[in-house]
Design a protein around this motif. Structure first.
Motif, PDB file in Angstrom:
ATOM      1  N   PRO A 295      43.717  38.560  42.841  1.00  0.00           N
ATOM      2  CA  PRO A 295      42.699  37.916  41.987  1.00  0.00           C
ATOM      3  C   PRO A 295      41.673  37.084  42.747  1.00  0.00           C
ATOM      4  O   PRO A 295      40.536  36.947  42.292  1.00  0.00           O
ATOM      5  CB  PRO A 295      43.541  37.007  41.068  1.00  0.00           C
ATOM      6  N   PHE A 351      36.525  39.628  40.148  1.00  0.00           N
ATOM      7  CA  PHE A 351      37.970  39.575  39.921  1.00  0.00           C
ATOM      8  C   PHE A 351      38.550  40.983  39.849  1.00  0.00           C
ATOM      9  O   PHE A 351      39.578  41.291  40.484  1.00  0.00           O
ATOM     10  CB  PHE A 351      38.228  38.793  38.637  1.00  0.00           C
ATOM     11  N   HIS A 355      40.997  43.137  42.919  1.00  0.00           N
ATOM     12  CA  HIS A 355      42.260  43.859  42.749  1.00  0.00           C
ATOM     13  C   HIS A 355      42.177  45.249  43.374  1.00  0.00           C
ATOM     14  O   HIS A 355      43.095  45.683  44.082  1.00  0.00           O
ATOM     15  CB  HIS A 355      42.606  43.979  41.260  1.00  0.00           C
TER      16      HIS A 355
END
Length: 467
Positions: A295, A351, A355
């Motif tokens: 994150p 964000f 990932h």
């Protein structure tokens, strides 16, 4: 130069460094690392070369030629760290890997030449396997003769085109049909996909694997990473080339510098445990990884690092490219979401992208050998630090062909659409010399990230409690 010498021992890069004060012509004392400490035509032993390996005194060897890079390292386009990692070593394979046009680079090397290895010295240093090195050189020459280092321009044009289409589609969805939660979520996913794919494309340009002329690659690299992603080409170069030069090696590969948040590999956890170092509850790192790894890497750590790097280095060109991205973004989304909403949107996109980036990059490296410098040959070093993920059209697209991580690390300037062609040759070479060639499924690669973190955490806990 072979001859009389007085040796003072001091620490240097994991061992005792002979600090040599030589008797030059007429008994004149010459300090190592100073201009003139070596003369063209001189001959040296590996022991002498290896003695010049600290920050203020650096020699290296390329094709048996000895170069004094002490002052040049600070001006090296790829950053001083990446070239300094090879101080006192044979850098022949690293040089070939990073420079697609050796003749162009020769004009920079020529003034640095101070001699060559003595005829009695082997071409490889530190008892490296000469057969492996020679076979790898043969493989590289064969790949070059087969045209595997030639790019297909249409491949990269289509790739750039689909990124631009994704960017346009994301904006058109919310411009035409509104900014509801569902449409905003869809817009975010499309933007994150475009950002991730732009990340793979800037990676191609950064490795000089698209155009024959380096200047064209450099320009497109700044355009893609700056205007399409808001990042810095120079920051990426200085960081990423170190990773390629010395993958998974502590103090040399920045990608395994975990800032005490994680312990990785089999050596570091034990070292931390024995020294009773406990910055984090490392035996739970496979759990908190989900909270602080994927994150936060891009939206927090990389973002701060990039901005600090551009400002501290006065890199105004990269800063201008980066600001052009944010100017374009806010021009598009400020009228739709307002200032606060636009900031929230780009943060959520980062964000999601983070990932994607973390899982793809870590599944190829984190489960592999991570240790201190072992001075291995190029092929062995890269194979111990990397693994592949099975080929499929989706895996190729999703990972930017970094599912062929082994081939990419061996030949970083090779266009990625040719990795599948050289892979069978690399595998055969590894089988010949008994070097493991790891290929995993995508799922296995992802789960191995968590497994390796748990194993490292368990090693730390055992050493912390019992050693």
């Amino acid at each position: 130069m072979i001859g009389s010498e007085f040796i003072l021992n001091e620490r240097c890069a994991g061992g005792l460094r002979p600090e040599t004060v030589r008797m030059g012509g007429g008994g004149q004392l010459t300090e190592p690392g100073e201009p003139g400490s070596g003369r063209p035509g001189s001959v040296y032993t590996w022991e002498e070369v290896q003695s010049h390996c600290n920050r203020n005194d650096q020699w290296l060897v390329i094709d048996r030629k000895v170069y004094n890079i002490t002052h040049w390292a600070k001006r090296h386009p790829g950053g001083f760290r990446v070239i300094s990692h090879y101080a006192g070593e044979d850098a022949t394979d690293a040089f070939a890997a990073f420079h697609p046009d050796p003749k162009f680079v020769q004009k920079f090397l020529k003034p640095l030449l101070i001699g060559e290895l003595a005829a009695t010295e082997p071409s490889q240093d530190r008892n490296k396997n000469a057969a492996i090195i020679q076979d790898f050189h043969t493989l590289r020459a064969h790949a070059k003769s087969e045209g595997l280092f030639r790019a297909q321009p249409l491949f990269f044009c289509f790739h750039l085109g689909h990124i631009l289409l994704l960017e346009a589609l994301a904006w058109l969805i919310v411009w035409l049909w509104g900014t509801s939660w569902m449409l905003t979520l869809l817009c975010s996913i499309i933007l994150a996909t475009a950002q991730s794919q732009a990340g793979w494309l800037q990676h191609d340009f950064g490795h000089l694997s698209v155009f024959k002329k380096s200047s064209w690659n450099h320009f497109l690299h700044k355009l893609v990473i700056g205007h399409l992603k808001g990042a810095s080409a120079n920051w990426w170069n200085h960081r990423h080339f170190q990773h390629h030069a010395k993958p998974n090696i502590f103090s040399k590969d920045p990608d395994v510098n975990m800032l005490h948040v994680f312990v990785v590999g089999a050596t570091q956890p034990v070292e931390y445990g024995v020294k009773k170092i406990k910055h984090m509850p490392y035996h739970h790192q496979h759990q908190y990884f989900f909270l602080v790894g994927p994150p936060l890497l891009i939206p927090v750590y990389f973002h701060i690092q990039i901005m600090r790097s551009m400002i501290s280095r006065h890199d105004w060109v990269d800063l201008a490219w980066s600001m052009s991205y944010y100017l374009r973004y806010f021009c598009c989304y400020l009228p739709l979401y307002g200032l606060f909403g636009s900031v929230v949107l780009i943060s959520f996109v980062r964000f999601l992208e983070s990932h994607w980036f973390v899982w793809v990059t870590q599944m190829n490296h984190l489960p592999m050998d991570i240790d201190h410098e072992k001075h291995q040959d190029w092929l062995s070093m890269q194979l111990h630090a990397t693994c592949n993920v099975e080929q499929s059209h989706f895996n190729d697209w999703f990972s930017g062909h970094l599912n062929f991580q082994i081939e990419h690390h061996l030949f970083p300037t090779m266009p990625r659409h040719n990795y599948h062609r050289v892979a069978p040759l690399v595998r055969a070479l590894c089988e010949k010399h008994g070097i493991p060639y790891h290929v995993k499924t995508m799922w296995q690669g992802l789960t191995d990230v968590v497994r390796s973190l748990k194993n490292s955490g368990d090693l730390w806990l055992d050493a912390y409690l019992h050693k």
